[in-house]
Design an enzyme around this catalytic site. Structure first.
Site, mmCIF file in Angstrom:
data_model
loop_
_atom_site.group_PDB
_atom_site.id
_atom_site.type_symbol
_atom_site.label_atom_id
_atom_site.label_comp_id
_atom_site.label_asym_id
_atom_site.label_seq_id
_atom_site.Cartn_x
_atom_site.Cartn_y
_atom_site.Cartn_z
ATOM 1 C CG ASP A 30 -1.983 1.070 0.953
ATOM 2 O OD1 ASP A 30 -3.335 0.507 0.956
ATOM 3 O OD2 ASP A 30 -1.640 2.212 1.039
ATOM 4 C CG ASN A 85 -12.218 -0.236 3.547
ATOM 5 O OD1 ASN A 85 -12.811 -0.398 4.547
ATOM 6 N ND2 ASN A 85 -11.167 0.531 3.427
ATOM 7 N N GLY A 91 -15.671 3.875 3.101
ATOM 8 C CA GLY A 91 -14.670 4.817 2.723
ATOM 9 C C GLY A 91 -13.576 4.293 1.389
ATOM 10 C CG HIS A 96 -9.371 -3.418 -9.150
ATOM 11 N ND1 HIS A 96 -9.105 -3.506 -10.561
ATOM 12 C CD2 HIS A 96 -9.035 -4.618 -8.406
ATOM 13 C CE1 HIS A 96 -8.535 -4.710 -10.820
ATOM 14 N NE2 HIS A 96 -8.249 -5.407 -9.459
ATOM 15 C CG HIS A 98 -8.727 -2.961 -2.434
ATOM 16 N ND1 HIS A 98 -9.624 -1.874 -3.450
ATOM 17 C CD2 HIS A 98 -8.711 -2.262 -1.327
ATOM 18 C CE1 HIS A 98 -9.770 -1.324 -2.327
ATOM 19 N NE2 HIS A 98 -9.376 -0.971 -1.219
HETATM 20 P P1 AMP Z 1 -9.650 1.754 0.089
HETATM 21 O O1 AMP Z 1 -10.183 3.015 1.023
HETATM 22 O O2 AMP Z 1 -10.014 0.337 0.786
HETATM 23 O O3 AMP Z 1 -10.241 1.891 -1.301
HETATM 24 O O4 AMP Z 1 -8.130 1.776 -0.185
HETATM 25 C C1 AMP Z 1 -7.264 2.118 -1.179
HETATM 26 C C2 AMP Z 1 -6.031 1.759 -0.845
HETATM 27 O O5 AMP Z 1 -5.261 1.936 -1.941
HETATM 28 C C3 AMP Z 1 -5.604 3.061 0.100
HETATM 29 O O6 AMP Z 1 -4.982 2.417 1.455
HETATM 30 C C4 AMP Z 1 -4.283 3.686 -0.651
HETATM 31 O O7 AMP Z 1 -3.395 4.021 0.120
HETATM 32 C C5 AMP Z 1 -4.157 2.696 -1.570
HETATM 33 N N1 AMP Z 1 -3.424 3.221 -2.794
HETATM 34 C C6 AMP Z 1 -4.103 3.794 -3.598
HETATM 35 N N2 AMP Z 1 -3.270 4.282 -4.859
HETATM 36 C C7 AMP Z 1 -2.312 3.391 -4.634
HETATM 37 C C8 AMP Z 1 -0.936 2.957 -5.597
HETATM 38 N N3 AMP Z 1 -0.969 3.669 -6.752
HETATM 39 N N4 AMP Z 1 -0.267 2.199 -5.238
HETATM 40 C C9 AMP Z 1 -0.425 1.516 -3.841
HETATM 41 N N5 AMP Z 1 -1.634 1.840 -3.095
HETATM 42 C C10 AMP Z 1 -2.487 2.769 -3.632
HETATM 43 ZN ZN ZN Z 2 -9.536 -2.438 -11.978
#
Ligand code: AMP
Ligand code: ZN
Length: 114
Positions: A30, A85, A91, A96, A98
């Site tokens: 992350d 999430n 939030g 996508h 994850h």
């Molecule tokens: P969520 O709130 O569950 O949608 O979390 C999305 C996560 O993606 C957050 O913890 C961000 O820090 C992480 N994130 C966003 N862009 C990137 C990136 N380019 N590389 C790695 N992590 C990312």
């Molecule tokens: Zn995607």
């Protein structure tokens, strides 16, 4: 899917710090870690989130991959937390599917910060 950052990371269109990958899943660090270990596990196929009619084998594979990541990161035995999430109130910022793998610290018993 065009314009999806996690599709691009998972399919090597943008470089990232990959912890594990196979034909179907990719796990990368992350960018804004919330714990000493903070890895995101994503399917290479695009789904918005866990509520997006995701096939059972993708859901199972995602969780199995998360456990594999915990093993690779050395936190499988001490413990770790998995978070998916889903939607605005949770939030979710990247649409996508994850799974966050968090660990490397005693996170206590509560699930939400008080
Ligand atoms: P969520 O709130 O569950 O949608 O979390 C999305 C996560 O993606 C957050 O913890 C961000 O820090 C992480 N994130 C966003 N862009 C990137 C990136 N380019 N590389 C790695 N992590 C990312
Ligand atoms: Zn995607």
């Amino acid at each position: 899917m065009d314009d999806c950052i996690f599709c691009k990371l998972a399919n090597h269109q943008i470089p990232t710090s990959i912890v594990y990958e196979d034909d179907d899943f990719c796990a990368f660090k992350d960018a804004n870690p919330q714990a000493p270990v903070h890895v995101l596990v994503v399917p290479k196929r695009h789904f918005a989130n866990v509520a997006d009619d995701v096939p059972t084998e993708v859901l199972g594979g995602l969780l199995k991959t998360a456990v594999k990541v915990a093993e690779i990161c050395g936190i499988r035995d001490k413990g770790f937390r998995l978070i998916m999430n889903t939607g605005a109130d949770a939030g979710q910022t990247v649409m996508h599917l994850h799974c966050h793998v968090l660990g490397g610290v005693d996170m206590g018993e509560g699930m939400l910060p008080r």
